[in-house]
Design an enzyme around this catalytic site. Structure first.
Site, PDB file in Angstrom:
ATOM      1  CG  ASP A 231       3.920 -43.057  -5.203  1.00 45.08           C
ATOM      2  OD1 ASP A 231       4.275 -42.831  -6.369  1.00 45.08           O
ATOM      3  OD2 ASP A 231       4.514 -43.870  -4.464  1.00 45.08           O
ATOM      4  CG  ASN A 232       7.634 -41.569  -3.120  1.00 39.06           C
ATOM      5  OD1 ASN A 232       6.858 -42.243  -2.456  1.00 39.06           O
ATOM      6  ND2 ASN A 232       8.594 -42.096  -3.847  1.00 39.06           N
TER       7      ASN A 232
ATOM      8  N   GLY B 166      -0.552 -47.425  -2.563  1.00 40.56           N
ATOM      9  CA  GLY B 166      -1.047 -47.418  -1.192  1.00 40.56           C
ATOM     10  C   GLY B 166       0.057 -47.694  -0.206  1.00 40.56           C
TER      11      GLY B 166
ATOM     12  NE  ARG C  44       9.096 -49.862   2.476  1.00 38.57           N
ATOM     13  CZ  ARG C  44      10.418 -49.910   2.323  1.00 38.57           C
ATOM     14  NH1 ARG C  44      11.113 -50.868   2.890  1.00 38.57           N
ATOM     15  NH2 ARG C  44      11.032 -48.999   1.602  1.00 38.57           N
TER      16      ARG C  44
ATOM     17  CG  ASP D 208       9.288 -58.020   2.681  1.00 35.99           C
ATOM     18  OD1 ASP D 208       9.095 -56.793   2.790  1.00 35.99           O
ATOM     19  OD2 ASP D 208      10.425 -58.534   2.681  1.00 35.99           O
ATOM     20  N   GLY D 209       6.254 -55.988   3.046  1.00 33.95           N
ATOM     21  CA  GLY D 209       5.805 -55.060   4.073  1.00 33.95           C
ATOM     22  C   GLY D 209       6.840 -54.728   5.124  1.00 33.95           C
TER      23      GLY D 209
END
Length: 537
Positions: A292-293, A130, A133, A161-162
């Site tokens: 996912d990329n 998901g 970031r 940490d996003g």
């Protein structure tokens, strides 16, 4: 094999018919009070993705950063998305594009959200992933999705940490716009802001936020997520939305038994094939081609440990984290097909026929080599192969394959070779070409001399003006090499952001000479080979 529930497509072959492989402006970003009221993006409600329902996303606001400041912005992207570039001078824009405020413009204003997806990472099913970031600010009235990367943690951040750091954000910002200027489909970068907020990576760094723009950020992994959970209603809703918005011709196409979902898979396969051909032609290594990329629109997405080749090494691995070399340069076309196979398996419940699903993937095996041959022949100033000649035969077999072998054996700089070749052909008198500037960088000169003789014979059959024009449009002088990125990153880390904007201006016109920055088109320094880029970059 792709780990989805339900049917599978049998054995996935990673073999394809592949071979080895406007002038834009930038204005200074200084605040001007008279521009502070310039029109901001107008958000459309509900956004197409938001309308799919709560199974697809989580609402949340970005996490603010301390003392945000401008680093760079792309006037070209602003104009492309229908946004008044003057808004980028405003205090409001700085706050919104740093994640410190939410726009109230448009129908109910922005309602930021993060989306859920799954995927295969380095060939292994990773389960739920998901937007860890990335936060979608919303969708503009013109239909563009606007996303902040590095705006804080989301429910999908896992152990992250996003945040994004300055060095990787500069690389993504510059490369997004560089790829656009090269004519390669990509997500765009609107703005880059920074903050002194500390972020821990291998060392302590500072935070940055990239504003990304695309017609859609939907990935293969979005489809894999719902297929893996046997959530077929959601899978169908997602596919229907993407088809209706981006592939409407798939509803009425007669191919593949008129099956819209099979037609959709075929269309995505063909877009992806053309994208990979462009990557290979320009010497671009993505570095982390996880499912996912991979963009469902055939865009270059998620600039992490990417690299443009320096010396031509078909097996080059640009990602220091890729210990097995899965995403080496010459493996990219085969990996893309493998990823499409995973997408096909995710769509199988909608297509409803295993043979039809496999048939929808087959066009990749013809579209990629044809597109790649066209790319490489254009770099030599030659038209496509003769009608009826397979993409890997004819002029391609005669000239491209032998040349790539010479370049690999001699470890020749890929971009500089084609730049010099273009200049030699352009300067040739009465069809006689001086190949000496090229022989100077070739070790196996006997092989090169034989190749140049064959090449000259082919050029003699062509119109010189058309040949030179084609080469000048196909061979960029400037690409975002790692050492160039590193140079502007070091300047920015020291507080000087001017080189970022200077580099952006050059990369937005990569075929022009730019005499003031001629050194950026030169050979990389010795220290460039020691640069390591990893997934954390």
């Amino acid at each position: 094999m792709c780990a989805h529930s339900g049917k599978n497509l049998g054995r996935s072959s990673t073999e394809t018919n592949s071979t080895t492989l406007q002038a834009l402006s930038l204005t200074p970003l200084k605040h001007n009070a008279c521009m502070s009221e310039s029109p901001a993006p107008q958000w459309r409600k509900p956004g197409r993705f938001e309308a799919l329902g709560p199974a697809f996303f989580t609402y949340l606001h970005p996490t603010p950063v301390s003392e945000p400041h401008w680093i760079a912005a792309s006037v070209s992207t602003a104009r492309w998305m229908g946004l008044n570039p003057q808004w980028l001078h405003s205090a409001e824009a700085l706050q919104i594009l740093s994640g410190n405020a939410v726009s109230d413009h448009g129908n109910s204003g922005s309602k930021p959200l993060a989306t859920v997806y799954s995927g295969h990472q380095f060939g292994v099913w990773a389960g739920q992933l998901g937007d860890g970031r990335a936060i979608l600010l919303g969708e503009t009235e013109q239909g563009f999705e606007v996303q902040l990367k590095g705006a804080g943690r989301t429910p999908y951040s896992r152990m992250g940490d996003g945040r994004a750091v300055l060095r990787s954000s500069i690389r993504e910002f510059l490369c997004s716009e560089a790829m656009t200027a090269l004519g390669i489909p990509t997500t765009r970068a609107l703005a880059l802001t920074g903050s002194p907020l500390p972020v821990a990576r291998e060392t302590m760094e500072t935070a940055a936020v990239v504003t990304r723009v695309a017609e859609s950020f939907i990935r293969f992994g979005h489809f894999e997520h719902f297929a893996a959970r046997d959530m077929q209603a959601e899978l169908k809703a997602l596919a229907d939305m993407v088809i209706d918005q981006h592939y409407p011709e798939c509803r009425t196409a007669a191919a593949l038994n008129g099956n819209p979902y099979a037609n959709f898979l075929q269309a995505v396969s063909e877009r992806t094939a053309r994208l990979l051909a462009q990557w290979q032609g320009v010497g671009f290594c993505h570095g982390v081609m996880n499912t996912d990329n991979m963009s469902i629109l055939g865009l270059t997405i998620d600039y992490g440990p990417f690299q443009f080749l320096d010396v031509f090494d078909p097996g080059h691995i640009c990602n220091h984290s890729d210990s097995q070399g899965r995403y080496a340069f010459n493996r990219q076309p085969q990996v893309a097909y493998w990823n499409l196979y995973c997408l096909g398996q995710a769509l199988l419940p909608l297509i409803g026929d295993e043979e039809l699903t496999i048939a929808a993937l087959e066009s990749y095996k013809t579209v990629f080599p044809a597109a790649y041959a066209r790319q490489m022949l254009a770099k030599l100033g030659l038209p496509e192969n003769e009608a009826g000649t397979p993409a890997t035969e004819g002029r391609f077999a005669l000239l491209v394959n032998p040349l790539l072998q010479i370049l690999a054996d001699s470890k020749v700089d890929y971009t500089i070779f084609f730049t010099r070749l273009t200049a030699a052909v352009a300067q040739g008198q009465q069809r006689k070409i001086d190949f000496e500037p090229l022989r100077d960088i070739i070790l196996d000169r006997a092989s090169f001399d034989a190749w140049s003789l064959t090449y000259s014979e082919q050029l003699a059959q062509m119109d010189k003006a058309q040949t030179v024009d084609l080469m000048q449009k196909s061979n960029p002088r400037f690409v975002l090499r790692n050492h160039l990125g590193e140079t502007v990153i070091r300047a920015a880390q020291a507080g000087d952001f001017a080189p970022v904007q200077q580099m952006l201006a050059v990369l937005q016109t990569p075929y022009d000479p730019h005499p003031d920055h001629a050194d950026w088109a030169g050979f990389p320094p010795d220290w460039a080979s020691s640069i390591e880029i990893s997934c954390s970059s």
